[in-house]
Enzyme design. Structure first.
Site: not given
Ligand code: CP
Ligand code: NVA
Length: 314
Positions: A106, A136, A228, A268, A296
Site C-alpha cells: 500500500r 476492493q 467513498d 469501501c 476482502r
Molecule cells: N477499504 C479499505 O481498504 O480499508 P482500509 O483502508 O482500512 O484497509
Molecule cells: N479513496 C480512499 C479509499 C480508502 C480505502 C483513500 O484512498 O483514502
C-alpha cells in the site's frame, strides 16, 4: 519483470476470465472456510507486507487470510526500509525477492509498486495506491455476485470523487459487462486516459460508462450505489476546499428514494458518517458494506492463490 498478470498491479492487466475465476475462487474459499476450516494452500510461503498509508481492513484481511492459507505474513516497516532514500527501490525489491514469496504493497505512487514488480521476481499485490484499489473492486464483485447472482448487466452508481476506488470499480465493470455511472462535482472526474482505455472495453462487453454532475440523475437506474470518502488518504490538505463541492453528493434517504426499489448501497470503508453517507444508510439493511468488508478476506485469499500457486513450487 514477469508478465504483468503475474502481479496484481491494476485490474487493467487482468483478463475478464482471470477476474471471474478469482471471484469464483473467493466464493469457494468462503464456503470452504465455513465447512472445512483453514487450508494449506500457502504452506511454507512468507508474504511481506509494506504499508505506507494507514489501514484496518486491508492489513487485517491479508494477515488473517495468509494465516488461514497456512502461510506467514511479515510486516515490513517503511520508515526503517527508507525505500528510494536509504536504498534504491530496485535493490530493495531484488533483496525481498530472495526472502519472501510475494509482496503486498500500500503506497502513494503507483510507480513505486510498478518498480517493485519490475525489479523483483515475486508477485506484487496492490493493496491501494493513489490511482487504484483492485482488491476492493474484486471484493465488490464477489459481493455483487452473492447478492445479485451475476455482474453482467448490473449498474453501479459511484457517488463522489473520481478516485482510486472508482477507477478500479470502473475497470472491473468494463471487463465484466456492467454499467458504471459516476456522479461527481465538475472537475472531480476520473482521469481522461483511463476513461479512454475503458470505453472500448465497456462496448465490447455490453456495458456502459456515464458521468453526471447531478447525483439524482445518476441513481435512477442503479442496482447499487457506491460511496467513498470525499478526501482520500494523502489529500488531507484539500479537505476544506473539497468539502463544499461534495455536499450534494451524500448518500442519504432522499437520494436512495430516487433509486429503483431493491437498489442497494455499499461503501469501501472507512466511512465518514454524516459526510458522504448518513448514519441511517450506514445502519440500513440495504447497506452491503460489511459483507464487502468480509469479502476482502476471501477475495484477497483468492488473489494470492491465483498468483502464488502459479509461480511457486508447492
Ligand atoms: N477499504 C479499505 O481498504 O480499508 P482500509 O483502508 O482500512 O484497509
Ligand atoms: N479513496 C480512499 C479509499 C480508502 C480505502 C483513500 O484512498 O483514502
Amino acid at each position: 519483470m514477469q508478465n504483468r498478470d503475474h502481479h496484481l498491479l491494476t485490474l487493467k492487466d487482468w483478463s475478464r476470465e482471470r477476474i471471474q475465476e478469482t471471484i469464483d475462487l473467493a466464493l469457494q474459499l468462503k464456503s470452504d472456510l465455513k465447512t472445512k476450516g483453514p487450508s494449506d494452500r500457502l504452506r511454507g510461503q512468507t508474504i511481506g507486507m509494506f504499508f505506507e498509508k494507514p489501514s484496518l481492513r486491508t492489513v487485517t484481511t491479508f494477515q488473517v487470510g495468509i494465516h488461514q492459507l497456512g502461510g506467514e505474513a511479515i510486516m515490513l516497516d517503511p520508515e526503517s526500509i527508507g525505500l528510494g532514500k536509504r536504498e534504491s527501490i530496485a535493490d530493495v525489491s531484488r533483496c525481498l525477492s530472495r526472502w519472501v514469496n510475494a509482496i503486498v504493497v500500500r503506497c502513494f505512487k503507483q510507480e513505486l509498486l510498478e518498480k517493485l514488480a519490475e525489479y523483483g521476481s515475486v508477485p506484487v499485490i496492490n493493496a491501494l495506491t493513489d490511482e487504484f484499489h483492485p482488491c476492493q473492486a474484486l471484493a465488490f464483485g464477489q459481493t455483487m455476485v452473492e447478492h445479485f447472482g451475476a455482474l453482467r448487466g448490473r449498474t453501479v452508481a459511484f457517488i463522489g470523487d473520481g478516485n482510486n476506488v472508482a477507477n478500479s470499480l470502473m475497470i472491473l465493470a468494463a471487463k465484466t459487462g456492467m454499467n458504471f455511472t459516476l456522479a461527481c462535482p465538475k472537475g472531480f472526474e476520473q482521469p481522461a486516459d483511463l476513461v479512454e482505455y475503458a470505453s472500448p472495453i465497456f462496448a465490447q462487453n455490453g456495458g456502459s460508462y456515464r458521468v453526471f454532475n447531478d447525483p439524482k440523475e445518476a441513481v435512477r437506474d442503479a442496482d447499487i450505489l457506491y460511496s467513498d470518502v470525499w478526501v482520500s488518504m494523502g489529500q488531507e490538505e484539500q479537505k476544506d476546499s473539497k468539502q463544499s463541492h461534495f455536499l450534494p453528493f451524500q448518500i442519504n434517504d432522499s437520494l436512495l428514494a430516487l433509486a429503483p426499489q431493491g437498489c442497494m448501497v455499499t461503501h469501501c470503508l472507512p466511512a465518514h458518517r454524516g459526510e458522504e453517507i448518513t448514519d441511517a444508510i450506514m445502519d440500513s439493511p440495504r447497506n452491503l458494506c460489511f459483507e464487502e468488508a468480509e469479502n476482502r478476506l476471501h477475495a484477497q485469499k483468492a488473489v494470492m492463490c491465483q498468483l502464488m500457486q502459479a509461480t511457486l513450487p508447492r
